[in-house]
Design a protein around this motif. Structure first.
Motif, mmCIF file in Angstrom:
data_model
loop_
_atom_site.group_PDB
_atom_site.id
_atom_site.type_symbol
_atom_site.label_atom_id
_atom_site.label_comp_id
_atom_site.label_asym_id
_atom_site.label_seq_id
_atom_site.Cartn_x
_atom_site.Cartn_y
_atom_site.Cartn_z
ATOM 1 N N ASN A 183 0.934 -1.178 0.071
ATOM 2 C CA ASN A 183 -0.172 -0.025 -0.183
ATOM 3 C C ASN A 183 0.817 1.390 0.058
ATOM 4 O O ASN A 183 1.583 1.409 0.968
ATOM 5 C CB ASN A 183 -0.938 -0.068 1.330
ATOM 6 C CG ASN A 183 -1.866 1.159 1.369
ATOM 7 O OD1 ASN A 183 -1.990 2.070 0.437
ATOM 8 N ND2 ASN A 183 -2.468 1.251 2.556
ATOM 9 N N LYS A 246 -9.293 -5.674 7.137
ATOM 10 C CA LYS A 246 -9.802 -5.973 5.705
ATOM 11 C C LYS A 246 -9.953 -7.550 5.764
ATOM 12 O O LYS A 246 -11.055 -7.783 5.058
ATOM 13 C CB LYS A 246 -8.661 -5.539 4.754
ATOM 14 C CG LYS A 246 -7.676 -4.410 5.072
ATOM 15 C CD LYS A 246 -8.337 -3.323 4.899
ATOM 16 C CE LYS A 246 -7.247 -1.912 5.530
ATOM 17 N NZ LYS A 246 -7.417 -0.833 5.112
ATOM 18 N N PHE A 348 -4.861 -1.879 -3.784
ATOM 19 C CA PHE A 348 -4.280 -0.513 -4.707
ATOM 20 C C PHE A 348 -3.236 -0.988 -5.750
ATOM 21 O O PHE A 348 -2.786 -1.896 -5.773
ATOM 22 C CB PHE A 348 -3.555 0.131 -3.489
ATOM 23 C CG PHE A 348 -4.367 0.348 -2.201
ATOM 24 C CD1 PHE A 348 -5.459 1.175 -2.154
ATOM 25 C CD2 PHE A 348 -4.023 -0.231 -1.043
ATOM 26 C CE1 PHE A 348 -6.220 1.349 -1.055
ATOM 27 C CE2 PHE A 348 -4.575 -0.120 0.223
ATOM 28 C CZ PHE A 348 -5.919 0.586 0.205
HETATM 29 C C1 LMR Z 1 -6.006 2.908 3.317
HETATM 30 O O1 LMR Z 1 -4.787 3.011 3.158
HETATM 31 O O2 LMR Z 1 -6.808 3.270 2.586
HETATM 32 C C2 LMR Z 1 -6.567 2.070 4.550
HETATM 33 O O3 LMR Z 1 -5.619 1.732 5.367
HETATM 34 C C3 LMR Z 1 -7.282 2.873 5.332
HETATM 35 C C4 LMR Z 1 -6.424 3.992 6.354
HETATM 36 O O4 LMR Z 1 -6.571 4.020 7.494
HETATM 37 O O5 LMR Z 1 -5.935 4.666 5.575
#
Ligand code: LMR
Length: 396
Positions: A183, A246, A348
């Motif tokens: 991420n 998640k 993502f």
């Molecule tokens: C994200 O990256 O969208 C998720 O992990 C939610 C968050 O808390 O940022």
């Protein structure tokens, strides 16, 4: 006293939630926060969670404090889920796990723990990393620096540069890795690359901190933990932060865990005493409801199977969305190569458009994504993918 305050900007990820909710465009698309969505755009409660909650409702007899570690059963089951129940570090009694308020809570506990191990430790994070990593660790008083990771031009890993940078990291420092489903980039290390990273970590002697927020969203719960398991078997010291937000769909319940792996059982006991001290000073004790749900699921063969099946549905849908988006962009005449989206993993990817184009997508088409052009693939559906592809084609 408050008159001297300067307003803080909205969080780059969570701020999008409010903007999206207030938007009245009938075709608005939410590719912002990383939450799973079904084809109808809802984030349902998993059936296994509903069953576990029903069971808890009928059988729970007290709400008395548990303590800073949280539920011991949850901690044991989470340790087994992450490392595999026959892992050498479990057998050697080298792991101590505490329940935490979400994966973010786990990271903050890790931050304060690191600060107590070495007040001067630098934390090295991938460039880029989750937007909240830096703020979180800086709030714990830790200096954060970056190592090369994602190449925005070639949409691939800067693996050689990453290794070169890590081979300069001091044994007194900590390096943060994403276990899987990186991420924001969706670019994961292959097993061969993990092997090299583990060997380098061992040789260099720094402490690895692995953030596993998406176990089961990449290829499956065991494959996604490859790096975690390999690393824990190889090094003396390691920290793992896990999230149940998640993979169990427990977002608002705020449940995760922080595990510390030490060189032997005695050192692990000392490390645990420090963890408990840190927890007591941060929030005293973790919330119990999410842990109760997870331990009910993981403690039952049938519910575990149901959970794995439901997790597979989520994983397959996201992977399917990746392929559909690539296909629809082509079908709408986009010449730029977006095939990398189908090769990446997890929730993502970077779309790879510039900030002006991100702003136009939001303003003109009510399509919401993080300013870096990170898109949450789960927000794509058969109903919106045509509109999405057409809108992207227009801003390109
Ligand atoms: C994200 O990256 O969208 C998720 O992990 C939610 C968050 O808390 O940022």
């Amino acid at each position: 006293m408050f008159n001297s305050l300067i307003a803080m900007p909205a969080d780059p990820i969570l701020g999008l939630l409010t903007q999206y909710r207030e938007d009245t465009h009938p075709q608005k698309v939410d590719l912002g926060v990383g939450v799973y969505k079904d084809p109808a755009g809802n984030t349902p409660i998993l059936n296994c969670v509903k069953k576990a909650e029903k069971f808890r409702l009928e059988t729970e007899t007290t709400k008395v404090y548990i303590g800073p570690t949280g539920s011991p059963l949850f901690n044991t089951l989470m340790t087994q889920l992450a490392f595999g129940s026959d892992h050498s570090a479990i057998i050697a009694n080298r792991i101590r796990t505490v329940s935490t308020p979400g994966g973010t809570g786990a990271l903050r506990v890790a931050g304060d723990f690191i600060k107590r191990c070495n007040p001067n430790a630098v934390l090295w994070v991938s460039d880029p990393t989750w937007a909240n990593h830096t703020g979180l660790f800086e709030a714990a008083g830790i200096t954060v620096k970056t190592y090369p990771y994602y190449d925005y031009d070639s949409k691939s890993l800067k693996f050689d540069e990453m290794l070169a940078a890590l081979s300069q990291v001091s044994p007194d420092d900590v390096v943060l890795f994403h276990a899987c489903c990186h991420n924001p980039s969706g670019m994961d290390l292959t097993t061969e690359q993990w092997d090299k990273v583990v060997a380098l970590t061992k040789e260099q002697g720094f402490t690895p901190l692995i953030d596993m927020a998406y176990q089961g969203f990449g290829d499956g719960v065991d494959i996604d933990a490859y790096g975690v398991r390999k690393m824990a078997a190889a090094v003396d010291n390691m920290i793992l932060c896990s999230s149940c937000s998640k993979n169990f769909g427990l977002y608002r319940e705020r449940i995760g865990s922080c595990s510390v792996i030490a060189k032997d059982a005695n050192t692990a006991n000392i490390a645990q005493s420090v963890l408990l001290y840190v927890v007591r000073c941060l929030y005293s004790m973790p919330p119990a409801h999410g842990a109760a749900i997870v331990e009910t699921i993981l403690g039952s063969k049938e519910l575990t199977q149901e959970w794995l099946d439901e997790l597979k549905v989520m994983r397959d849908r996201i992977n399917g969305n990746r392929a559909i988006l690539v296909e629809k962009l082509k079908a709408n005449g986009v010449e730029r190569d977006f095939s990398f989206i189908a090769r990446q993993k997890g929730m993502f990817s970077f779309l790879g458009v510039n900030p002006e184009q991100v702003a136009r997508l939001q303003k003109e088409f009510s399509i919401y994504m993080v300013g870096s052009s990170r898109i949450s693939i789960a927000g794509i559906s058969e109903d919106n993918v045509d509109y999405l592809a057409k809108s992207i084609a227009k801003v390109l």
